[in-house]
Scaffold this active site. Structure first.
Site, PDB file in Angstrom:
ATOM      1  CG  HIS A 122       2.839   8.655   0.997  1.00  7.98           C
ATOM      2  ND1 HIS A 122       1.683   8.473   0.265  1.00  7.98           N
ATOM      3  CD2 HIS A 122       3.699   9.268   0.152  1.00  7.98           C
ATOM      4  CE1 HIS A 122       1.841   8.955  -0.948  1.00  7.98           C
ATOM      5  NE2 HIS A 122       3.059   9.450  -1.043  1.00  7.98           N
ATOM      6  CG  ASP A 145      -2.349   7.964  -0.810  1.00 11.00           C
ATOM      7  OD1 ASP A 145      -2.991   7.031  -0.310  1.00 11.00           O
ATOM      8  OD2 ASP A 145      -1.398   8.528  -0.234  1.00 11.00           O
ATOM      9  CG  HIS A 147      -5.395   7.278   2.939  1.00 13.61           C
ATOM     10  ND1 HIS A 147      -4.728   6.143   2.491  1.00 13.61           N
ATOM     11  CD2 HIS A 147      -6.371   6.838   3.763  1.00 13.61           C
ATOM     12  CE1 HIS A 147      -5.283   5.074   3.039  1.00 13.61           C
ATOM     13  NE2 HIS A 147      -6.283   5.460   3.816  1.00 13.61           N
ATOM     14  CG  ASP A 149      -1.185  10.670   2.781  1.00 22.76           C
ATOM     15  OD1 ASP A 149      -2.023  10.141   3.528  1.00 22.76           O
ATOM     16  OD2 ASP A 149      -0.446  10.017   2.025  1.00 22.76           O
ATOM     17  CG  HIS A 162       1.383   7.297   7.266  1.00 23.52           C
ATOM     18  ND1 HIS A 162       1.126   6.026   6.790  1.00 23.52           N
ATOM     19  CD2 HIS A 162       0.406   7.547   8.179  1.00 23.52           C
ATOM     20  CE1 HIS A 162       0.043   5.543   7.379  1.00 23.52           C
ATOM     21  NE2 HIS A 162      -0.406   6.447   8.223  1.00 23.52           N
ATOM     22  CG  ASP A 253      -0.041   4.843  -0.216  1.00 28.89           C
ATOM     23  OD1 ASP A 253      -0.120   3.598  -0.226  1.00 28.89           O
ATOM     24  OD2 ASP A 253      -0.079   5.514   0.833  1.00 28.89           O
ATOM     25  CG  ASP A 255      -3.093   3.270   0.496  1.00 32.82           C
ATOM     26  OD1 ASP A 255      -3.319   4.108  -0.404  1.00 32.82           O
ATOM     27  OD2 ASP A 255      -2.850   3.613   1.675  1.00 32.82           O
ATOM     28  CD  GLU A 298       2.451   3.939   3.804  1.00 32.77           C
ATOM     29  OE1 GLU A 298       2.483   2.897   4.474  1.00 32.77           O
ATOM     30  OE2 GLU A 298       2.521   5.082   4.298  1.00 32.77           O
TER      31      GLU A 298
END
Length: 356
Positions: A122, A145, A147, A149, A162, A253, A255, A298
């Protein structure tokens, strides 16, 4: 309900009706970004190949899109790429890769394509969003996401870039982000009001501070549980499109999904999006008619426990991208204008059979 919400709902209904009447008319450029130096796990550089192998190009062509596969970009590791501040890893290598990607995305969007970037990690969003902004300076960002980031090079606990791309993009953080090697070409291109996060559930202390201090809109998984994904998307569009239509950059992302659905990724966090929630997000973005570029990042085939996990993760990535470009859960069907009616000859034959 606000007048603004009513307006957005009416606009969405009109756009949705238009999409029901015709197939995808998008010209789509697909850019592979096989890059992994923004994080520590090997294998994410194979993400673009895995997503293509899962049938991405065929799926998009089947939707009626004109697909231009630009292929994979070439990234090189800068020799003697030392740590910045004894923490940030591979700054010159990541910065150069993002610059290469920015140029490619800018060319694709400038040529009139909807640009799809296949990651890779990312950190690449520094490049894809900067490149998009070169052509569409009024863009907004939806960041899906687990996260945020948004650590800076001075707050990152891991040193992995990332986990830092948004800090390089935000104007409000310009005086908090040092000029690190490899990133002299970058320029903050969005403000805090131009980004909305969806799906957050794993934040570092500095990230929570940044989100709160600068009033950045985010919807964690708890928000989604409380409000429902429909209300989350309504508020997202109120925030980003309430003052007028403008290009959307979606940075997704894999995830963001629960690891049960997307196990082949580097930083899985339990309690993520369901399939229905994730696809609803992308369907609603498509229905705005404003999607201009997106990242899908990712996917890491090396981290799947077996081929089934790799295939499930890559296939999910294809579904996300396809639903951004018009795939519906009603299925892809040829347009039917009216139902057929029985012919006179057929009716006469039946009458003769009855008489006999």
């Amino acid at each position: 309900m606000s007048i603004k919400s009513n307006f957005l709902r009416l606009l969405k209904q009109q756009v949705s009706a238009a999409h029901l009447q015709k197939k995808c008319s998008h010209s789509v450029a697909v850019i592979g970004a096989p890059f992994s130096k923004g994080q520590k796990r090997r294998g994410v550089e194979h993400g673009p190949a895995a997503i293509r192998s899962a049938g991405l190009l065929e799926r998009l062509s089947g939707l009626g899109c004109s697909v231009y596969d630009i292929g994979d970009l070439n990234f090189s590791q800068v020799p003697n790429d030392e740590l910045y501040n004894n923490t940030v890893k591979y700054p010159r290598t990541v910065g150069l890769a993002c610059q290469v990607l920015a140029n490619a995305v800018s060319r694709a969007v400038g040529a009139g394509h909807t640009c799809i970037t296949l990651g890779g990690d990312h950190s690449l969003a520094v490049g894809s969003i900067n490149g998009h902004a070169q052509q569409c300076p009024d863009l907004c960002v939806i960041w899906v996401d687990a996260h945020a980031d948004i650590n800076t090079p001075l707050t990152t606990p891991s040193g992995n870039l990332h986990g830092q791309p948004v800090s390089f993009l935000l104007r409000e953080l310009q005086d908090k982000v040092p000029l690190i090697p490899g990133f002299s070409w970058t320029k903050p291109c969005i403000s805090s009001a131009d980004i909305v996060y969806i799906g957050l559930r794993d934040l570092d202390p500095a990230e929570i501070f940044i989100l709160k201090k600068y009033g950045i809109t985010y919807f964690s998984m708890r928000h989604i549980d409380c409000m429902g994904i429909q209300k989350v998307m309504e508020r997202t569009f109120d925030q980003l499109l309430g003052r007028g239509q403008r290009p959307i950059h979606l940075s997704f992302d894999i995830d963001a999904f629960d690891p049960m659905l997307a196990p082949a990724t580097g930083t899985p966090v339990m309690g993520g999006l369901t399939y229905r929630e994730g696809v609803y997000i992308t369907e609603e973005i498509h229905n705005t008619g404003m999607l201009s570029a997106m990242d899908l990042v990712e996917v890491n085939p090396v981290l799947g426990a077996n081929s089934e996990e790799v295939k499930a993760t890559a296939s999910l990535a294809v579904d996300v991208i396809a639903s951004c470009l018009g795939q519906t859960r009603e299925g892809a069907h040829a347009i039917i204008d009216e139902l057929p009616t029985p012919s006179t000859t057929y009716e006469s034959d039946n009458e003769e059979q009855v008489r006999i």
